[in-house]
Design an enzyme around this catalytic site. Sequence first.
Site, PDB file in Angstrom:
ATOM      1  N   SER A   1       0.860  -1.184   0.000  1.00 30.32           N
ATOM      2  CA  SER A   1       0.000   0.000   0.000  1.00 30.32           C
ATOM      3  C   SER A   1       0.889   1.223   0.000  1.00 30.32           C
ATOM      4  O   SER A   1       2.058   1.170   0.414  1.00 30.32           O
ATOM      5  CB  SER A   1      -0.884   0.012   1.244  1.00 30.32           C
ATOM      6  OG  SER A   1      -1.518   1.272   1.423  1.00 30.32           O
TER       7      SER A   1
ATOM      8  N   TYR B   1      -1.842  -0.369  10.559  1.00 29.71           N
ATOM      9  CA  TYR B   1      -1.830  -0.780   9.153  1.00 29.71           C
ATOM     10  C   TYR B   1      -0.569  -0.272   8.456  1.00 29.71           C
ATOM     11  O   TYR B   1       0.107  -1.026   7.734  1.00 29.71           O
ATOM     12  CB  TYR B   1      -3.084  -0.235   8.472  1.00 29.71           C
ATOM     13  CG  TYR B   1      -3.215  -0.547   7.001  1.00 29.71           C
ATOM     14  CD1 TYR B   1      -3.561  -1.823   6.572  1.00 29.71           C
ATOM     15  CD2 TYR B   1      -3.020   0.441   6.037  1.00 29.71           C
ATOM     16  CE1 TYR B   1      -3.701  -2.109   5.218  1.00 29.71           C
ATOM     17  CE2 TYR B   1      -3.165   0.162   4.685  1.00 29.71           C
ATOM     18  CZ  TYR B   1      -3.509  -1.112   4.278  1.00 29.71           C
ATOM     19  OH  TYR B   1      -3.647  -1.388   2.940  1.00 29.71           O
TER      20      TYR B   1
END
Length: 251
Positions: A136, A149
């Site tokens: 990501s 995250y």
Amino acid sequence: MTSRVCVVTGAGRGIGRAAAIHLSGQGHRVALVARTESELVSTAAECPGETLVLPTDVTRPDSAGEILDTIAEKWGLTQILVAAAGRNRSAKLDETTDSHWQSMLDLNLTSVFQWLRAALPPMAANGWGRAIVVSSIAGKRGFKHLSAYAAAKHGVIGLVRSAALELAHTGVTVNAVCPAYVDTELTERTIESIVAQAGWTRADALHHVNSLQPIGRMISTNEVVQALSALIDNAGMTGQSIHVDGGLVHG
């Protein structure tokens, strides 16, 4: 084109589903892995080629070895691994519980380590392989309310870089793609979370998410898959983390 044996984790939804369908369309045999069997069956129905539906929880430590053994019995050595299983969950740092933190590490980092550890040595022994991790843009910069995250995604890029160096002489490449917000169910849950936490309308939350990419819209799953496909085709690219983010992050 040589037909390869592929496995895609997170193949029931989003990027993983799109990757599986693309690989199948390219003539490869594709093993589909995720927790929900019905979603895998749906993906398989969209794949023009041969598939295996192999439901499992990728965070279970033995899952990688078991799935790869099953694929080997059916088709032979797994040659392409796409590790697309993942999810995000937002919380302020002081509201991030130990269980929240651990769940983000377990799925987004530790499970990827376990799958790479199981898949890469046989590829290296065979002299050819491709491993691509869906990371990501949160693995390249911080984001508010995404500390767990982002930490996991930063970690997985370090894992990819280290594995790539170890295997650079073997014919195996290890890379990551780093999307920004992608038009998937996962981003829809992010939008719902913004609505709940900020009190915005859905339209305002959607506008905010679109505006985070300089191109003014979310990334499509097809755009991520195009980057993934390039990493499979190019033997000279390894240890890379390729941005698919509409110009959000440079360097």
